[in-house]
Write a protein that holds these residues in place. Sequence first.
Motif, PDB file in Angstrom:
ATOM      1  N   LYS A 395       0.848  -1.188   0.000  1.00  0.00           N
ATOM      2  CA  LYS A 395       0.000   0.000   0.000  1.00  0.00           C
ATOM      3  C   LYS A 395       0.882   1.237   0.000  1.00  0.00           C
ATOM      4  N   VAL A 396       0.760   2.035  -1.041  1.00  0.00           N
ATOM      5  CA  VAL A 396       1.551   3.252  -1.184  1.00  0.00           C
ATOM      6  C   VAL A 396       0.612   4.393  -1.493  1.00  0.00           C
ATOM      7  N   GLY A 397       1.107   5.593  -1.325  1.00  0.00           N
ATOM      8  CA  GLY A 397       0.262   6.757  -1.556  1.00  0.00           C
ATOM      9  C   GLY A 397       0.973   7.831  -2.337  1.00  0.00           C
ATOM     10  N   GLY A 398       0.337   8.298  -3.425  1.00  0.00           N
ATOM     11  CA  GLY A 398       0.860   9.419  -4.187  1.00  0.00           C
ATOM     12  C   GLY A 398       2.002   9.047  -5.100  1.00  0.00           C
ATOM     13  N   PHE A 399       2.275   9.937  -6.050  1.00  0.00           N
ATOM     14  CA  PHE A 399       3.317   9.696  -7.044  1.00  0.00           C
ATOM     15  C   PHE A 399       4.686   9.569  -6.400  1.00  0.00           C
ATOM     16  N   GLN A 400       4.967  10.466  -5.440  1.00  0.00           N
ATOM     17  CA  GLN A 400       6.295  10.461  -4.828  1.00  0.00           C
ATOM     18  C   GLN A 400       6.572   9.135  -4.125  1.00  0.00           C
ATOM     19  N   THR A 401       5.584   8.609  -3.412  1.00  0.00           N
ATOM     20  CA  THR A 401       5.789   7.362  -2.679  1.00  0.00           C
ATOM     21  C   THR A 401       5.957   6.184  -3.630  1.00  0.00           C
ATOM     22  N   ILE A 402       5.132   6.121  -4.659  1.00  0.00           N
ATOM     23  CA  ILE A 402       5.250   5.040  -5.638  1.00  0.00           C
ATOM     24  C   ILE A 402       6.588   5.128  -6.361  1.00  0.00           C
ATOM     25  N   ASN A 403       6.939   6.359  -6.744  1.00  0.00           N
ATOM     26  CA  ASN A 403       8.211   6.593  -7.424  1.00  0.00           C
ATOM     27  C   ASN A 403       9.377   6.081  -6.583  1.00  0.00           C
ATOM     28  N   ALA A 404       9.393   6.465  -5.315  1.00  0.00           N
ATOM     29  CA  ALA A 404      10.486   6.066  -4.431  1.00  0.00           C
ATOM     30  C   ALA A 404      10.484   4.564  -4.186  1.00  0.00           C
ATOM     31  N   ALA A 405       9.288   3.973  -4.056  1.00  0.00           N
ATOM     32  CA  ALA A 405       9.204   2.538  -3.791  1.00  0.00           C
ATOM     33  C   ALA A 405       9.742   1.728  -4.954  1.00  0.00           C
ATOM     34  N   VAL A 406       9.375   2.112  -6.186  1.00  0.00           N
ATOM     35  CA  VAL A 406       9.839   1.369  -7.356  1.00  0.00           C
ATOM     36  C   VAL A 406      11.340   1.550  -7.544  1.00  0.00           C
ATOM     37  N   ARG A 407      11.821   2.769  -7.390  1.00  0.00           N
ATOM     38  CA  ARG A 407      13.267   3.021  -7.533  1.00  0.00           C
ATOM     39  C   ARG A 407      14.063   2.236  -6.504  1.00  0.00           C
ATOM     40  N   LEU A 408      13.563   2.236  -5.248  1.00  0.00           N
ATOM     41  CA  LEU A 408      14.269   1.512  -4.195  1.00  0.00           C
ATOM     42  C   LEU A 408      14.253   0.015  -4.452  1.00  0.00           C
ATOM     43  N   ALA A 409      13.097  -0.509  -4.899  1.00  0.00           N
ATOM     44  CA  ALA A 409      13.011  -1.943  -5.189  1.00  0.00           C
ATOM     45  C   ALA A 409      13.940  -2.333  -6.327  1.00  0.00           C
ATOM     46  N   LEU A 410      14.023  -1.499  -7.369  1.00  0.00           N
ATOM     47  CA  LEU A 410      14.918  -1.785  -8.494  1.00  0.00           C
ATOM     48  C   LEU A 410      16.371  -1.744  -8.055  1.00  0.00           C
ATOM     49  N   SER A 411      16.730  -0.734  -7.275  1.00  0.00           N
ATOM     50  CA  SER A 411      18.110  -0.622  -6.799  1.00  0.00           C
ATOM     51  C   SER A 411      18.476  -1.804  -5.907  1.00  0.00           C
ATOM     52  N   ASN A 412      17.556  -2.203  -5.018  1.00  0.00           N
ATOM     53  CA  ASN A 412      17.836  -3.341  -4.134  1.00  0.00           C
ATOM     54  C   ASN A 412      17.969  -4.641  -4.915  1.00  0.00           C
ATOM     55  N   SER A 413      17.118  -4.812  -5.934  1.00  0.00           N
ATOM     56  CA  SER A 413      17.178  -6.040  -6.731  1.00  0.00           C
ATOM     57  C   SER A 413      18.503  -6.134  -7.476  1.00  0.00           C
ATOM     58  N   LEU A 414      18.934  -5.042  -8.095  1.00  0.00           N
ATOM     59  CA  LEU A 414      20.217  -5.038  -8.805  1.00  0.00           C
ATOM     60  C   LEU A 414      21.374  -5.280  -7.849  1.00  0.00           C
ATOM     61  N   THR A 415      21.314  -4.667  -6.676  1.00  0.00           N
ATOM     62  CA  THR A 415      22.393  -4.825  -5.707  1.00  0.00           C
ATOM     63  C   THR A 415      22.498  -6.262  -5.230  1.00  0.00           C
ATOM     64  N   ARG A 416      21.346  -6.900  -4.968  1.00  0.00           N
ATOM     65  CA  ARG A 416      21.373  -8.286  -4.499  1.00  0.00           C
ATOM     66  C   ARG A 416      21.913  -9.224  -5.573  1.00  0.00           C
ATOM     67  N   ILE A 417      21.551  -8.980  -6.827  1.00  0.00           N
ATOM     68  CA  ILE A 417      22.032  -9.844  -7.904  1.00  0.00           C
ATOM     69  C   ILE A 417      23.533  -9.681  -8.105  1.00  0.00           C
ATOM     70  N   LEU A 418      24.026  -8.450  -8.016  1.00  0.00           N
ATOM     71  CA  LEU A 418      25.440  -8.190  -8.271  1.00  0.00           C
ATOM     72  C   LEU A 418      26.330  -8.515  -7.080  1.00  0.00           C
ATOM     73  N   THR A 419      25.763  -8.574  -5.884  1.00  0.00           N
ATOM     74  CA  THR A 419      26.570  -8.853  -4.704  1.00  0.00           C
ATOM     75  C   THR A 419      26.931 -10.333  -4.662  1.00  0.00           C
ATOM     76  N   PRO A 420      28.210 -10.675  -4.625  1.00  0.00           N
ATOM     77  CA  PRO A 420      28.607 -12.090  -4.643  1.00  0.00           C
ATOM     78  C   PRO A 420      28.289 -12.776  -3.325  1.00  0.00           C
ATOM     79  N   LYS A 421      28.186 -14.117  -3.399  1.00  0.00           N
ATOM     80  CA  LYS A 421      27.917 -14.893  -2.196  1.00  0.00           C
ATOM     81  C   LYS A 421      29.138 -14.976  -1.294  1.00  0.00           C
TER      82      LYS A 421
END
Length: 648
Positions: A395-421
Amino acid sequence: MLDHCSISHKGGIVLWSRSFTPAAAQAAASSSSPVNSLIREALIEGRTAEDKYEKDGYAVKWSFVNDLELIFVVAYQRILQLTYIDELLATLKNIFVKLFEPFLATFLASLHAATSGSAIIASGQSAASWNFAKAFENWDAVFDRILHGLESKAAQDRKARYKPVQISIEPSPPSDDMSTIPSQSAETTVDEEQIARNVQALKNRLRGKGARGGRRGPGRSDIGSGRESLPGSDSDTPVKRKTKTKTQRKWGEQAPTESDMASLDFSYEKPGDADANRGSLDLNALVDRDSLGTRTQNGMYEVKDWEFGLKDSAADDMISKALMSSQTSKPTSSSGSLGALGSLFARLTGSKVLTEDDLKPVLEGMKQHLMKKNVAKEIADKVCEGVGESLVGKKVGGFQTINAAVRLALSNSLTRILTPKTSTDLLLSIRTKLSAPLPSSQQRMPYSITFVGVNGVGKSTNLSKVCFWLIQNGLRVLIAACDTFRSGAVEQLRVHVRNLSMLGVNGATDSKGRVELYERGYGKDAAGIAKEAIAYARDHDFDVVLIDTAGRMQDNEPLMRALAKLVATNNPDKIIFVGEALVGNEAVDQLTKFDRALRDFSAASGGVGKQRGIDGMLVTKWDTVDDKTYTDLRQLRVSNVVQAILSD
């Protein structure tokens, strides 16, 4: 047939579980169960976009309910082809949430209300007061009906697919022409005699192969003398077989003399060559002062980071401008991918719970942006699927919150994939092993690194760059020449060792004695040479052994088995895959198949190292293909790569 099914909270609390076999129940209770391995190795690392997870003969699939923080997990034997698993997970999610949503919402609120202690401790304390068995006492019957219905449907589908097809063949009318009936008199007798002669001739040939000393009994073929009988012939008349003879190749009118051969032999340095090379070799050509790394306060030599041309703050500003451009009344004229994503975010206005339909156009635009950044399609799909799974139900509210949530999720996903075990800090790993206490009767083993990859990517050259970096940190290095196939591979390493021995710790002073080459020529067993090199390094106080291997294609099974044998026999501390940037997304296929082949074949080869895969990757020819120096080595940091991918 299923082996295990469970419904858990993301914090690790099991709400309900069912094991269908005693072995599955025993496995589920152990710490190494497939479900626990899934949580440790896939969910915690963020690998949520994969189709399934495999461990110890089990295949595990899962699905999330993000707003209630639930994980639905199904495990079954990997050899089974169960087609109803995805439908089972979707049905379980829908019905379980509909039946128990009030209870689950209350339970989730109690967990979030915990304010003391760590999250895990608080969750455990709160869960102790909840009676899940009583709350879900009717769920077992519902689950059985769902599973039975899907299994019956799958069985009917299998019967429909494999239903035999009736083919009717009309008999041909009888014919009065007796000539069409095959005769079994003369032709059959001839065929039997021919077969008997062929069998006898084959036996004679096999007996002839076992003959010794050129003696041949009656009826034996003259295989050893270049003559043999033709199978099926009426007589054992020997047939002369031509033999090839190799003539000496001559360069010029006369054969080269011994003195000529000695002058053309550049394999080994002759007395006085080292001093002559030292005087004629330009050491400045081997070291680029502008590319040298820096010294830390404790004296460690660190290579430079790769710079993508934008500082982090500049990239952040660019991302923010691209994402906020969609808020203006005029449409943006930028054709950048993130500008387009910003316009997609703008349509998600107001406070709401994100659904798959809301995120579908956003994720599609995100995938196009990643592919424009030369991210492989398979990786882009997994990144976007992971982002979608982490946002659906939020549950998110407004453009700013959705914008930040998607950007953060994308950044976290890329970081987890690139971070070695595993740790990529080689210096820390090396010094930790060298400084670990040992019994007085045991010799210290050197730190070993094996370099693998396809042909022509630059394994030997970049191994030498890594060697220079280790020498700069005061370590003694032994290079093992285990490429016993490619012509000139040993000589190439010998030249690198000669150059590196002239370069010192600071790039100018003599470092002779800090690097040596261990080689046994060509045509030898690479695994045996590596083992001898590690033993030699142990006995002569070398700190690190760098093992050079022959290039091979990822689909060549015999060569991959040979490489796995080297890994299984010597159990190196690190296995570095060397790939070139010029091949683009082909490197993904190369790396994946190298890792899979090493894991499969190293376990089958036995030895001290089992189930070993790739630990790290060294990317060559990143910016150019011209000649470089030993200082042209850069560190690729995850944060810099993520910023470069997110930038417009």
